[in-house]
Design an enzyme around this catalytic site. Structure first.
Site, PDB file in Angstrom:
ATOM      1  N   GLU A 400       0.790  -1.241   0.000  1.00  0.00           N
ATOM      2  CA  GLU A 400       0.000   0.000   0.000  1.00  0.00           C
ATOM      3  C   GLU A 400       0.822   1.292   0.000  1.00  0.00           C
ATOM      4  OE1 GLU A 400      -2.839  -0.362   3.222  1.00  0.00           O
ATOM      5  OE2 GLU A 400      -4.102  -1.736   2.079  1.00  0.00           O
ATOM      6  N   GLU A 497      -7.092  -7.707  -1.258  1.00  0.00           N
ATOM      7  CA  GLU A 497      -7.483  -7.450   0.134  1.00  0.00           C
ATOM      8  C   GLU A 497      -8.932  -6.987   0.168  1.00  0.00           C
ATOM      9  OE1 GLU A 497      -5.483  -5.001   2.938  1.00  0.00           O
ATOM     10  OE2 GLU A 497      -3.478  -5.690   2.383  1.00  0.00           O
TER      11      GLU A 497
END
Length: 822
Positions: A400, A497
């Site tokens: 991320e 995710e």
């Protein structure tokens, strides 16, 4: 915070003429704190917390508020020391090394009071989630967490040994690239020969070599005849995990023989990013051995804050639970640790593909030369250590950080952003990517997750929208929208995710809590929840479709609330995952061709609310039982669109199959179906999701005895020749808090034993949604759980993980359904 290691040496006079010796320093050490006021024995490998607990100086670190109470341990400095005698004479050896496989983390190493080294990176040989996340506690551990030993050798020593199978498409043959790193300690070259043998492939080759003094790398290229059939390694559910025993023998001058053995697996992996008809952007999917594979699984976090607690038995239990739930992939997330060798060996054995992040997550990292040197050493070491494993199918630079930078999580000014982008490219592209491309040609690399893949590269290594549905992978979380509405989910190329929280079972929480903690609003419950607003989000999402518990007994309310959060989580993740699976073969509104679903997260690091489907210690939550069904290789998926009910068939199989679809409708008030229909034979295409059935809801209700949305439920399954081929799936026509005719079900069980397995013969008095069978703390799993019971009887198996008895199960057994809290 510093960790000092003091090693005191005393020599003895025994000698030896062996080529190399290794003396382990594992076992008992002495540990003392910074001011010397506390001294105790401690095991190596291990950490200070574990040593204190083993000596009875602290409680279980996970009990109640001990993550706060024991912060003093991490804020102190600790010294590990050991006095020992080396059972050989150092003067007879040309080289003697002290090897520390893992030190946590900032330390100075002293040998006979002389400083010989320092460490600042626990991911190098000489971990990150230690400071808490929204699913775990803060326990910054200190200690020698891996092996420590002394090695002595003459002439030369084999330091590292790794290999990569490579398939030559043009020659249609397999080759093996072998790399061995030697330390030649003499002043003269060392000559000899190498013999590499893989007997089952009828392969043996001999090479001559000459090693010059110093650190030397030997590269060997083993050809395997194209006339020999090589069985490839396949992911779970797609074939066998065939491996071959290989030996490599170095016969060197001076009578020095060094032999290594390893298991070699052959497989190819490709990341396919190519244009898709009817959609802008690029595909993002994996081919294993040339076959497109839908990645089904979850995200792995460290199994414990204290790595010395992570036993072989625990690793096998958790990873066996992965394949038992029909998963084929785990993402080793970049905020944890590079797992121990046994983790990857088990993934090889079980057919679990691994998406391997490098250990960088949710942060902006420096790029000064000292940090880059440490990172380069870390990355090079991990590539060498791990690249031989067929289970690892991709390297990812970070978790991320591209999104954090480009979505401006850290409120960087526009004028400063170019500096941060330059640093990002320096770290992940010019250093990590460069090392991966040089050190491993057998699998792809992406800079981040989520990322736009090839589009990110084209945009200069950072994308304007790294979470795009048209490229790469996405991370998606939404706790406010109704999770039963599939239209809120992204029709992305790959979902790496996503997820929803739930609480672990009462039997898991009970071990680390006391009576006053057993309330959803207790200080303990609020403290244990590390995700801001998490408890309220769970109740809000549950309240959209279920009545919340209102018992006058506070403990009953707490247990019912735990149960309901698990129901909510399981149903939400089921709906989202089934949406991704049925989107694999179609483009809708220019989006689709989803080829991966990895929910967050697989396992827990402690006993607390989280996104996990496996509780701390391995107990299956309701979500994990649901995963066993929604990840089934053959699955019918039902959903509504514009008041029409659809069923898609999803297949991960390699071949087409002929089968029939059975659709049944029950009223909530009867165990007999009010209508049932069976389709003509359908062809389920291998590796596709296809439309099988559709009917307006109004017509379905009219056809089935004037059902209403509130009074009826639909179930459906795939079969051939009266044999069930898929799980029985279901579709709710309304929220269950609006269900009409649902009455309290009396469910009984007769338990019997067949060998090591226990049989639970269930009988119910009424239709029961989300039937939950629980045996408390007895380790094991059921064949199914959390199910919709629409028939009077059902047989469920229990597989214990440890020896248990029928009487123990009968005493611990408890059954709950949604009707118990309505």
């Amino acid at each position: 915070m510093r960790l000092h290691l003091l090693l005191l040496l005393a020599l003895c006079g025994t000698g030896t003429t062996a080529a190399a010796l290794s003396y382990s320093l594992r076992g008992n050490w002495s540990i003392c704190n910074g001011n010397g006021s506390l001294e105790l024995p401690g095991a190596v490998p291990g950490c200070v917390h574990s040593a204190l607990f083993q000596q009875g100086l602290i409680q279980d670190s996970y009990y109640r508020f001990n993550d706060l109470n024991y912060r003093w341990i991490s804020l102190d400095n600790w010294t590990y020391s050991k006095e020992f005698k080396i059972p050989f004479e150092i003067s007879k050896w040309q080289k003697v090394n002290l090897i520390l496989e893992g030190v946590d983390t900032i330390s100075k190493i002293l040998f006979n009071e002389v400083t010989i080294g320092e460490t600042d990176n626990m991911f190098n040989r000489y971990e990150q989630c230690s400071f808490s996340w929204d699913w775990g506690p803060s326990f910054p551990t200190q200690g020698i967490w891996k092996d420590v030993r002394i090695e002595a050798y003459n002439i030369c020593h084999l330091n590292d040994f790794t290999f990569s199978p490579i398939y030559d498409k043009s020659a249609q043959a397999w080759n093996l690239e072998i790399e061995a790193t030697f330390d030649v300690v003499g002043s003269k070259p060392v000559g000899g020969q190498v013999i590499v043998a893989i007997p089952k492939l009828q392969t043996q080759q001999m090479y001559n070599l000459e090693l010059q003094p110093g650190k030397r790398i030997v590269e060997l290229f083993l050809n395997i005849s194209k006339n020999i059939t090589v069985e490839t390694w396949w992911p779970h559910g797609h074939g066998n995990q065939t491996g071959y025993n290989m030996t490599i023998l170095f016969e060197l001058d001076g009578g020095l023989n060094i032999e290594k053995s390893a298991k070699v697996y052959f497989r190819t992996v490709e990341l396919i990013e190519e244009p898709i008809k009817g959609s802008p952007g690029l595909s993002f999917y994996f081919k294993i051995n040339g076959f497109p594979i839908f990645l089904k699984g979850s995200n792995w976090i460290p199994a414990d804050s204290f790595q010395d607690r992570v036993t072989s038995e625990l690793l096998r239990l958790l990873l066996q639970s992965v394949v038992d739930a029909n998963m084929n992939t785990l993402r080793v997330w970049g905020g944890g640790i590079y797992e121990q060798d046994e983790f990857y060996e088990l993934c090889d054995e079980l057919g679990i593909m691994v998406w391997q992040d490098f250990m960088f997550a949710c942060a902006l990292y420096p790029t000064d030369q000292g940090f880059l040197d440490s990172v380069r050493a870390e990355v090079a070491y991990q590539i060498k250590r791990l690249k031989s494993h067929p289970s690892i199918i991709i390297w990812s630079g970070n978790n991320e950080n591209e999104e954090a930078l480009m979505m401006n999580w850290y409120h960087i000014s526009i004028t400063d952003r170019p500096i941060y982008i330059r640093d990002y490219v320096t770290l992940y592209v010019k250093n990590i990517r460069e090392l991966v491309l040089a050190g491993d040609k057998s699998r792809p690399f992406i800079t981040s997750s989520p990322t736009n893949g090839a589009e990110t590269v084209a945009e200069g290594w950072v994308s304007q929208n790294p979470n795009s549905n048209y490229f790469g992978d996405v991370h998606f979380y939404d706790y406010i929208s109704d999770c039963w509405n599939w239209k809120v989910f992204p029709r992305a190329r790959f979902a790496s995710e996503y997820g929803y929280q739930s609480w672990p079972s009462f039997s898991t929480l009970e071990k680390v809590s006391s009576t006053e903690d057993w309330s959803f609003s207790s200080k303990f419950s609020l403290h244990r929840q590390h995700h801001e607003g998490g408890n309220k989000q769970m109740l809000y999402q549950a309240g959209l479709h279920f009545k919340l518990p209102k018992s006058t007994d506070p403990l009953r309310t707490f247990k019912d609330t735990i149960y309901l959060t698990q129901v909510m989580q399981a149903q939400c993740v089921k709906t989202e995952t089934e949406f991704y699976r049925r989107s694999r073969s179609e483009i809708v509104d220019q989006q689709g061709h989803t080829m991966g679903a990895l929910y967050w997260q697989l396992n827990d690091i402690w006993q607390a609310p989280s996104w996990a489907s496996l509780e701390y210690g391995g107990k299956w939550k309701m979500l994990h039982y649901f995963a066993q069904n929604f990840f089934a290789p053959l699955l019918p998926v039902g959903f509504e669109n514009e008041n029409t009910f659809y069923i898609y068939g999803v297949s991960d199989l390699h071949s087409d199959y002929s089968m029939t679809l059975t659709v049944r409708v029950h009223t909530w008030s009867s165990l007999e179906p009010v209508c049932s229909c069976v389709t003509e034979h359908l062809v389920m295409k291998g590796g596709e999701a296809v439309h099988l059935y559709e009917e307006p809801v109004s017509e379905l209700l009219r056809r089935c005895g004037n059902c209403t949305r509130e009074s009826c439920v639909v179930s459906f399954y795939l079969s051939a020749d009266h044999e069930l081929l898929s799980p029985t799936n279901y579709h709710f026509l309304s929220s269950l808090k609006e269900a009409v005719g649902l009455c309290k079900a009396q469910i009984t069980a007769i338990i019997s034993q067949q060998g090591d397995i226990f049989v639970f013969d269930l009988e119910t008095s009424a239709v029961a949604p989300f039937v939950w069978l629980d045996v408390g703390s007895i380790p094991g799993r059921f064949s199914d759980n959390g199910f919709l019971m629409t028939e009077k009887t059902r047989t469920i198996l229990f597989y214990p993980w440890e020896p248990t008895s029928k009487s123990e199960l009968e005493q611990s057994f408890h059954v709950t359904s949604l009707t118990d809290i309505y």
